[in-house]
Write an enzyme that holds these catalytic residues in place. Sequence first.
Site, PDB file in Angstrom:
ATOM      1  N   GLN A 101       0.857  -1.201   0.000  1.00  0.00           N
ATOM      2  CA  GLN A 101       0.000   0.000   0.000  1.00  0.00           C
ATOM      3  C   GLN A 101       0.887   1.243   0.000  1.00  0.00           C
ATOM      4  OE1 GLN A 101      -3.609  -0.672   2.867  1.00  0.00           O
ATOM      5  NE2 GLN A 101      -1.884  -1.865   3.668  1.00  0.00           N
ATOM      6  N   ASN A 102       2.195   1.031   0.138  1.00  0.00           N
ATOM      7  CA  ASN A 102       3.123   2.156   0.255  1.00  0.00           C
ATOM      8  C   ASN A 102       3.457   2.722  -1.110  1.00  0.00           C
ATOM      9  OD1 ASN A 102       3.100   1.478   2.951  1.00  0.00           O
ATOM     10  ND2 ASN A 102       5.030   0.332   2.859  1.00  0.00           N
ATOM     11  N   HIS A 119      -1.365   1.376  -4.320  1.00  0.00           N
ATOM     12  CA  HIS A 119      -1.687   2.797  -4.257  1.00  0.00           C
ATOM     13  C   HIS A 119      -0.750   3.661  -5.077  1.00  0.00           C
ATOM     14  CE1 HIS A 119      -3.821   1.824  -0.206  1.00  0.00           C
ATOM     15  NE2 HIS A 119      -4.565   1.526  -1.252  1.00  0.00           N
ATOM     16  N   CYS A 127      -0.020  12.439 -16.448  1.00  0.00           N
ATOM     17  CA  CYS A 127      -0.906  13.516 -16.885  1.00  0.00           C
ATOM     18  C   CYS A 127      -2.254  13.359 -16.184  1.00  0.00           C
ATOM     19  CB  CYS A 127      -1.104  13.440 -18.405  1.00  0.00           C
ATOM     20  SG  CYS A 127      -2.346  14.599 -18.991  1.00  0.00           S
ATOM     21  N   CYS A 147       1.598  18.660 -18.873  1.00  0.00           N
ATOM     22  CA  CYS A 147       1.865  17.508 -19.741  1.00  0.00           C
ATOM     23  C   CYS A 147       2.443  18.006 -21.069  1.00  0.00           C
ATOM     24  CB  CYS A 147       0.553  16.755 -19.987  1.00  0.00           C
ATOM     25  SG  CYS A 147       0.674  15.488 -21.259  1.00  0.00           S
ATOM     26  N   CYS A 150      -0.445  17.149 -23.902  1.00  0.00           N
ATOM     27  CA  CYS A 150      -1.765  17.801 -24.012  1.00  0.00           C
ATOM     28  C   CYS A 150      -1.829  19.129 -23.272  1.00  0.00           C
ATOM     29  CB  CYS A 150      -2.868  16.864 -23.497  1.00  0.00           C
ATOM     30  SG  CYS A 150      -2.923  16.762 -21.698  1.00  0.00           S
ATOM     31  N   ASN A 213       3.231  -6.561  13.642  1.00  0.00           N
ATOM     32  CA  ASN A 213       2.810  -5.204  13.988  1.00  0.00           C
ATOM     33  C   ASN A 213       3.040  -5.003  15.485  1.00  0.00           C
ATOM     34  OD1 ASN A 213       1.240  -2.803  14.484  1.00  0.00           O
ATOM     35  ND2 ASN A 213       0.109  -3.228  12.591  1.00  0.00           N
TER      36      ASN A 213
HETATM   37  P1  OAD Z   1      -1.277   3.222   8.930  1.00  0.00           P
HETATM   38  O1  OAD Z   1      -0.520   4.428   9.345  1.00  0.00           O
HETATM   39  O2  OAD Z   1      -2.771   3.210   8.947  1.00  0.00           O
HETATM   40  O3  OAD Z   1      -0.820   1.977   9.809  1.00  0.00           O
HETATM   41  C1  OAD Z   1       0.541   1.744  10.037  1.00  0.00           C
HETATM   42  C2  OAD Z   1       0.614   0.454  10.861  1.00  0.00           C
HETATM   43  O4  OAD Z   1       1.984   0.134  11.020  1.00  0.00           O
HETATM   44  C3  OAD Z   1       0.010   0.600  12.257  1.00  0.00           C
HETATM   45  O5  OAD Z   1      -0.815  -0.509  12.526  1.00  0.00           O
HETATM   46  C4  OAD Z   1       1.243   0.596  13.178  1.00  0.00           C
HETATM   47  O6  OAD Z   1       0.970  -0.049  14.413  1.00  0.00           O
HETATM   48  C5  OAD Z   1       2.208  -0.226  12.371  1.00  0.00           C
HETATM   49  N1  OAD Z   1       3.623   0.044  12.622  1.00  0.00           N
HETATM   50  C6  OAD Z   1       4.192   1.183  13.063  1.00  0.00           C
HETATM   51  N2  OAD Z   1       5.537   1.025  13.151  1.00  0.00           N
HETATM   52  C7  OAD Z   1       5.799  -0.259  12.739  1.00  0.00           C
HETATM   53  C8  OAD Z   1       6.977  -1.034  12.587  1.00  0.00           C
HETATM   54  N3  OAD Z   1       8.183  -0.523  12.898  1.00  0.00           N
HETATM   55  N4  OAD Z   1       6.875  -2.315  12.134  1.00  0.00           N
HETATM   56  C9  OAD Z   1       5.654  -2.844  11.846  1.00  0.00           C
HETATM   57  N5  OAD Z   1       4.490  -2.153  11.956  1.00  0.00           N
HETATM   58  C10 OAD Z   1       4.567  -0.881  12.395  1.00  0.00           C
HETATM   59  O7  OAD Z   1      -0.750   2.862   7.461  1.00  0.00           O
HETATM   60  P2  OAD Z   1      -1.382   1.836   6.445  1.00  0.00           P
HETATM   61  O8  OAD Z   1      -2.022   0.684   7.143  1.00  0.00           O
HETATM   62  O9  OAD Z   1      -0.348   1.541   5.447  1.00  0.00           O
HETATM   63  O10 OAD Z   1      -4.061   4.832   1.480  1.00  0.00           O
HETATM   64  O11 OAD Z   1      -2.519   2.715   5.740  1.00  0.00           O
HETATM   65  C11 OAD Z   1      -3.192   2.089   4.646  1.00  0.00           C
HETATM   66  C12 OAD Z   1      -3.613   3.163   3.702  1.00  0.00           C
HETATM   67  O12 OAD Z   1      -4.392   4.128   4.419  1.00  0.00           O
HETATM   68  C13 OAD Z   1      -2.493   3.982   3.106  1.00  0.00           C
HETATM   69  O13 OAD Z   1      -1.892   3.332   2.020  1.00  0.00           O
HETATM   70  C14 OAD Z   1      -3.286   5.201   2.635  1.00  0.00           C
HETATM   71  C15 OAD Z   1      -4.231   5.378   3.789  1.00  0.00           C
HETATM   72  O14 OAD Z   1      -5.527   5.714   3.365  1.00  0.00           O
HETATM   73  C16 OAD Z   1      -3.972   5.696   0.385  1.00  0.00           C
HETATM   74  O15 OAD Z   1      -3.178   6.620   0.372  1.00  0.00           O
HETATM   75  C17 OAD Z   1      -4.924   5.400  -0.709  1.00  0.00           C
END
Ligand code: OAD
Length: 244
Positions: A101-102, A119, A127, A147, A150, A213
């Site tokens: 998701q990163n 993502h 563009c 762009c 265009c 986690n």
């Molecule tokens: P979050 O910030 O929601 O969650 C990060 C998770 O990583 C949390 O559960 C933390 O406990 C955990 N965490 C923190 N440090 C850590 C470590 N050193 N090792 C392992 N885990 C650790 O981020 P995401 O779950 O990635 O979407 O968020 C998902 C999506 O929500 C993102 O991609 C973004 C957002 O909406 C879009 O941009 C479309």
Amino acid sequence: MLIDSRLTETIRSAKKIVVLTGAGISAESDVPTFRDAQTGLWASFKPEELATPEAFLRNPKMVWEWYAYRREMVDKVKPNPGHSALVELEKRVSEFLLVTQNIDNLHQQAGSRNVIELHGNIKRVKCFKEGTIVNDWNVSDEVPPRCPKCGYYLRPDVVWFGEMLPFGAMEKATESARTCDVFFSIGTSSAVYPAAYLPYDALRRRATVIEVNPDETPLTEHAHFHLQGKAGEILPELMKNINM
Ligand code: OAD
């Protein structure tokens, strides 16, 4: 950390492994997780207020500059041992897929090969109108740049709130989750769909689901293993045990 030998054996004998990662795996590379507080000029905005097509059309310069700032930040950070452990895991299993998701490109920088970017990727620009990737644009004084084909605004090649995921990405990730032996959910709050469906697809297929986690998430109670701690410490330890 003591790792259960049953877990090590399960991973060692797996034929197909799927890994879902979120911002947490990049936290030890000092990339703020998605829910960390905003800093600097954008401190007064929530990401949800900036990462939308409407926000971009309302204030293209501010949104472009927010991504340019984050791109500069990401350019300075490096993959951490958690990313490297996943590169090692990919090399030792016959079928491997990394779904992230990163948007920070750190998995690719570490050497992961079979990666689905659910993502998008902050390093890429496209563009706004045509959606075509634009590799270089004239860094005129106009922000956002336009762009070359265009003339419409360029934008980051990332998925904004309310936008569709890249075509085919979720289908491929779901198909893999439904046919894997082991599914890792690493560094994600398991709060954002459709990515958060993936571990449940694996569970339905009777795959072993492992969560890494420091905190509990909505997935924790359903996972077979919850390895509580930082990915950058747990994953290298896991790989050490597997290679013994
Ligand atoms: P979050 O910030 O929601 O969650 C990060 C998770 O990583 C949390 O559960 C933390 O406990 C955990 N965490 C923190 N440090 C850590 C470590 N050193 N090792 C392992 N885990 C650790 O981020 P995401 O779950 O990635 O979407 O968020 C998902 C999506 O929500 C993102 O991609 C973004 C957002 O909406 C879009 O941009 C479309």
